[in-house]
Motif scaffolding. Structure first.
Motif, PDB file in Angstrom:
ATOM      1  N   LYS A  55      -1.451   4.494  -5.031  1.00 11.38           N
ATOM      2  CA  LYS A  55      -2.170   3.453  -4.292  1.00 11.38           C
ATOM      3  C   LYS A  55      -3.145   2.673  -5.166  1.00 11.38           C
ATOM      4  CE  LYS A  55      -1.557   5.039   0.413  1.00 11.38           C
ATOM      5  NZ  LYS A  55      -2.168   5.479   1.678  1.00 11.38           N
ATOM      6  N   GLU A  59      -1.085  -1.143  -3.080  1.00 13.82           N
ATOM      7  CA  GLU A  59      -1.706  -0.738  -1.813  1.00 13.82           C
ATOM      8  C   GLU A  59      -0.670  -0.105  -0.887  1.00 13.82           C
ATOM      9  OE1 GLU A  59      -4.296  -2.735   1.783  1.00 13.82           O
ATOM     10  OE2 GLU A  59      -4.245  -3.755  -0.159  1.00 13.82           O
ATOM     11  N   GLN A  60       0.542  -0.681  -0.856  1.00 13.63           N
ATOM     12  CA  GLN A  60       1.670  -0.107  -0.127  1.00 13.63           C
ATOM     13  C   GLN A  60       2.749   0.251  -1.152  1.00 13.63           C
ATOM     14  OE1 GLN A  60       1.926   0.532   3.172  1.00 13.63           O
ATOM     15  NE2 GLN A  60      -0.170  -0.181   3.492  1.00 13.63           N
TER      16      GLN A  60
END
Length: 411
Positions: A55, A59-60
């Motif tokens: 992460k 972020e994804q």
């Protein structure tokens, strides 16, 4: 001589010292003549650490690459445990999920097992080797590493036991078995010697965290005897099996489960027309929010009040969706409550005993605990109550259904 699959979770292999202790335990079984397959998780905290690293980059994180990364946690553990066994003079060999060929679908981070090639393991067992397999992971048809989702090591253990037709699948955890309820809430809770798959499935789905639901479903489907044991304490544990032994001594209720992670939503004054339930729950379902209990009441003015529960983490999202729906269908108001809890009694004995629900309601009434919602099945009764009364309710029900352990020194 028995063929046993043993699964050790993250806390059981959390340090090198604990891995050494696991090796000692495995060695004792091997020396007794048993054929042993060991399934291990990553060391406790390691999977979270790896996800945290991913992460920091994305972020994804990309699901395929995340699977490649997090599967390394178990790879470390199998190597260390195999070394600890070899050091003790026990022939051992470690395999990743792809080396065994635990074939899964291609749903990265939540793959499902389709097939297991057991030839390699059987050859090693015949040569008197202990086989150490990485839990939680497999490989798809294209050779991509996949993972089975949180708690997937339990599923790996049960799936291997089913493929090998093992005599028993032993799940080693930080508790010494399945209890009538959480001993932290009811000190008089008793360890169960035996429980059925059906009861365990209900207990797991209703909040008991001892076993992952998916692994219990798998074990029930393939009739794999499961035993829950403590990693570092000796004892018989709890056997989870298909058998429902008819006995005069058998309690009606096997256990009491509870869940604090519930929230309640109500939409009031909805026109009572066909399809209204779908209009309310359709958008909730489309948002991938699971609904648990549902109650619908029709009023004298041909409107209906519709109440349902969701996981507390989904409460805010569900409430916003419900308010939008309320405007669309002309509802009077939408309200919610996060200060609720669900308490359930579970037992196959309910099938042959009348009045179990009324006994539950009487026990709660004696403690002046109001019931907000009720849900029943063949082997369970669940109620929603105010969260502040949860522990009182569990203790009262535990006593009412005679589940309390006898006092020390009592006959």
């Amino acid at each position: 001589m028995a063929l046993i699959v043993q699964k050790f979770g993250g806390t059981s292999v959390g340090t090198v010292e604990r891995i050494e202790q696991v090796a000692e335990k495995v060695k004792r079984f091997h020396e007794a003549g048993d054929e042993i397959v060991v399934v291990v998780s990553a060391m406790s905290g390691e999977t979270n650490r790896l996800i945290g690293l991913a992460k920091q980059i994305m972020e994804q994180p990309d699901p395929r690459e995340l699977d490649v990364m997090v599967s390394t946690g178990e790879q470390v553990t199998i190597g260390l445990l195999a070394m600890a066994l070899l050091k003790r003079g026990v022939q051992a060999v470690s395999y990743t999920g792809s080396q065994v060929r635990i074939l899964t679908d291609s749903a990265h981070t939540k793959a499902r097992i389709q097939q297991i090639d057991d030839a390699r393991i059987r050859a090693d067992l015949k040569a008197r080797k202990v086989v150490v397999v990485a839990g939680f992971q497999g490989v798809d048809e294209q050779g991509n590493i996949t993972t089975l989702g949180r708690g997937g090591s339990d599923t790996t253990g049960v799936a291997l036991a089913a493929a090998l037709k093992a005599d028993e699948c032993q799940i080693y955890t930080d508790v010494d078995g399945v209890y009538t309820t959480d001993p932290r809430v009811v000190p008089q809770a008793q360890r169960l010697d035996k429980i059925t798959f059906e009861e365990m499935l209900e207990m797991a789905s209703l909040g008991s965290k001892v076993l992952q639901i998916r692994s219990v479903e798998f074990a029930g489907k393939y009739n794999v005897p499961l035993r829950v044991l403590h990693s570092f304490q000796e004892g018989p544990g709890t056997l989870i099996t298909l058998d429902e032994e008819e006995s005069m001594e058998q309690p009606i209720i096997s256990g009491i489960a509870f869940n604090r992670d519930e929230a309640k939503l109500t939409i009031r004054g909805v026109p009572d027309t066909p399809g209204v339930a779908f209009k309310i729950l359709g958008p909730i379902s489309a948002a991938n929010i699971e609904v648990d209990m549902i109650v619908q009441n029709v009023a004298h003015d041909n409107t209906t009040d519709f109440t349902f529960t969701v996981h507390r983490n989904d409460y805010q999202s569900a409430l916003e969706i419900l308010k939008r729906t309320g405007v669309e269908i002309g509802a009077r108001e939408c309200v919610g409550d996060t200060k609720i809890a669900k308490v359930s009694i579970v037992g196959v004995g309910m099938r042959s005993h009348a009045g179990v629900a009324s006994q539950m309601f009487e026990a709660l009434a004696k403690e002046s605990i109001n019931i907000q919602m009720i849900s029943t099945s063949e082997i369970k009764v669940s109620v929603v109550i105010e969260e502040k009364y949860l522990e009182l309710a569990v203790r009262a029900l535990h006593t009412a259904f005679e589940l309390d352990a006898p006092a020390r020194g009592a006959e």
